[in-house]
Scaffold this active site. Structure first.
Site, mmCIF file in Angstrom:
data_model
loop_
_atom_site.group_PDB
_atom_site.id
_atom_site.type_symbol
_atom_site.label_atom_id
_atom_site.label_comp_id
_atom_site.label_asym_id
_atom_site.label_seq_id
_atom_site.Cartn_x
_atom_site.Cartn_y
_atom_site.Cartn_z
ATOM 1 N N CYS A 149 16.569 -19.255 71.323
ATOM 2 C CA CYS A 149 15.810 -20.246 72.093
ATOM 3 C C CYS A 149 14.681 -20.865 71.279
ATOM 4 O O CYS A 149 14.016 -21.789 71.743
ATOM 5 C CB CYS A 149 15.266 -19.608 73.363
ATOM 6 N N HIS A 177 15.674 -25.922 80.380
ATOM 7 C CA HIS A 177 15.619 -25.119 79.154
ATOM 8 C C HIS A 177 16.936 -25.264 78.393
ATOM 9 O O HIS A 177 17.735 -24.333 78.325
ATOM 10 C CB HIS A 177 15.332 -23.656 79.527
#
Lengths: 383, 136
Positions: free
Chosen positions: A85, A332
């Site tokens: 991420c 996200h």
């Protein structure tokens, strides 16, 4: 030392883009960034692309060459950067260092992810690739589960209540209300959060970042090249650190050591301290991580992160507004997230955010991969 | 290891000692114990010397979660509890805790038991491994 500036920004909406592929989204974000910088494709000397797992999400590896190809940027060097991420921030740092090295004057950095072309369980498994495959994934853990283990340990150690933890999504949903790029735009209450479906106890649906498709891009220029741009946003400090891949190998599961080290490096490089930060984007993949970030970045003492929410310090109008665009809760797209955070800080420092912090001059981004095996912190300024 | 459609038997065969036998490693130089096993002691690096070490399979729950939305392959076992276990010898390790998910709590003593973990999506290979059972 030579300086580097952000001179153009662009992103797609964070959404379930059923009608767009990862190549469509990547080209769209890059095009907006070029237009924002008033540049053309021929001005770009190199491309860095943050992408966690196009291979698992859409079966596509070799993502940087594909993006350069589709965007008409051939034959410039195109490099994919991966740190789960934190891939977007990693790509940004590599692009930044490539300019500092003297090799390039103008570079594009993109982040891109297409997470909704596969079923939810498949996406959950792909994301779990950021953890230890042999020992963590094999237990049936998910990333929500890993952060849930951290959340429960933190709540047990510091007395954080379930209601207090809910203040993170309450704030971030409020912040994202006017964000046209957000996947969700509605307010939530503490009651909504603590009554939303359990995903991995004690974390509930509204504690979790969603599965998102999206791309974001920024253009970086050397100090010399930046002179011809109107509103450069300067990179004042860049820090990166690593920790054990698995949560079980950490000294503590109620803090992220790599965040602390990356922050310390970025503060040292910029000559700034936590009190100097006017606005920050932190990695709130799950509610607990925003509270850990407050403490790891030096905004709050250990165990006292919740006070920033109770006192509304991290609201726009407070002492240190955090996640003014709504944060990761409102989208996200993992590989794009780090770039999306940098874009919001650039907007804040340019003075054109849809949730503007008055007189914001210094901004910080904090982006982590996995449970913190990679952490990157960047500090930006207007001058 | 969760690699749907790709699992082959050697993958599990080579982990037999650690995964099913609880044999980790010890650095002879600094006496630090590692579970899961490591090929190199990160503290001593080239000065370290790694040897096998038998763990007891006893520990305590220091935190846990209950997975309600599982990854691929675990759908039929949901909900299930996964704890962060502090092993008696020192290392931490995540592991599924068998029994009623509502009976799990921080501070409970646990020991390992041999159980089915999940079934491979592709060829029905059944994966076995260690889970943890509450003893007190």
């Amino acid at each position: 030392m030579e300086r580097v500036a952000v001179v153009g920004v662009g992103m797609t909406k964070q959404d379930e883009h059923w009608n767009k592929s990862i190549r469509d989204l990547s080209v769209e974000a890059g095009g907006v960034a070029l237009k924002d910088a008033r540049l053309e494709g021929k001005d770009i000397q190199a491309l860095f692309v943050g992408n966690m797992s196009a291979g698992r999400f859409v079966g596509q590896e070799h993502m940087a060459a594909l993006a350069a190809d589709q965007a008409g940027l051939l034959p410039i060097p195109a490099t994919r950067c991966e740190a789960a991420c934190a891939s977007g921030s990693l790509a940004f740092r590599k692009a930044y260092l490539s300019i500092l090295s003297g090799e390039y004057d103008i570079v594009m950095v993109g982040g891109t992810e297409k997470m909704t072309d596969i079923k939810g369980a498949g996406a959950i498994s792909a994301l779990m690739g950021a953890g230890d495959q042999e020992w963590e994934s094999a237990t049936g853990l998910t990333f929500t589960g890993l952060y849930a283990i951290m959340a429960r340990a933190y709540m047990n150690k510091y007395g954080l209540t379930r209601e207090e933890l809910a203040l993170v999504p309450v704030k971030n949903h409020k912040h994202g209300l006017n964000n046209p790029y957000a996947q969700f735009r509605y307010e939530v209450t503490v009651e909504n959060v603590i009554n939303s479906p359990l995903i991995a106890d004690p974390l509930r649906l509204l504690d979790c970042s969603p599965l998102t498709d999206g791309s974001a891009a920024v253009i970086l220029a050397s100090e010399e090249a930046a002179k011809r741009f109107e509103n450069p946003i300067w990179v004042l400090g860049s820090g990166q650190a690593s920790d054990t891949l698995a949560l079980h190998n950490r000294q503590s599961i109620t803090e992220i050591a790599s965040s602390q080290i990356a922050a310390r490096i970025a503060y040292e490089k910029s000559g700034l301290k936590p009190d100097d930060i006017d606005v920050a984007e932190v990695h709130d993949c799950f509610s607990i991580e925003e509270i850990l970030a407050y403490e790891d970045l030096g905004f709050a003492e250990r165990g006292k992160g919740k006070d920033l929410l109770l006192n509304k310090d991290t609201y726009v109008g407070g002492r240190i507004p955090v996640n003014t665009d709504g944060g990761l809760k409102l989208g996200h797209p993992v590989g794009a997230t780090g770039i999306k955070q940098i874009i919001e800080i650039a907007r804040q420092l340019r003075g054109n955010s849809f949730n503007q912090v008055k007189d914001a001059r210094i901004g910080l981004t904090h982006n982590i991969g996995g449970t913190g095996a990679t952490a990157l912190v960047h500090i930006f300024g207007k001058e | 290891m969760i690699m749907p459609y790709r699992s082959s038997v050697p993958l599990f065969w080579r982990m037999k000692k650690s995964k099913y036998g609880l044999i980790g490693t010890r650095c002879v130089t600094c006496n630090y114990l590692y579970f899961p096993p490591r090929p190199l002691c990160p503290k001593c690096r080239s000065k370290g010397k790694i040897e096998d070490f038998q763990f007891s399979g006893e520990g305590k729950i220091i935190s846990f979660t209950i997975i309600r939305v599982p990854p691929e392959g675990f759908e039929k076992y949901t909900p299930y509890a996964v704890g962060m276990i502090k092993m008696k010898e020192g290392p931490l390790l995540e592991g599924q805790i068998v029994g009623d998910v509502n009976s799990v709590d921080i501070g409970q003593s646990v020991k390992t038991v041999f159980r089915r973990i999940y079934e491979d999506n592709s060829d029905g290979l059944i994966h076995y491994g260690l889970k943890w059972k509450i003893v007190s």
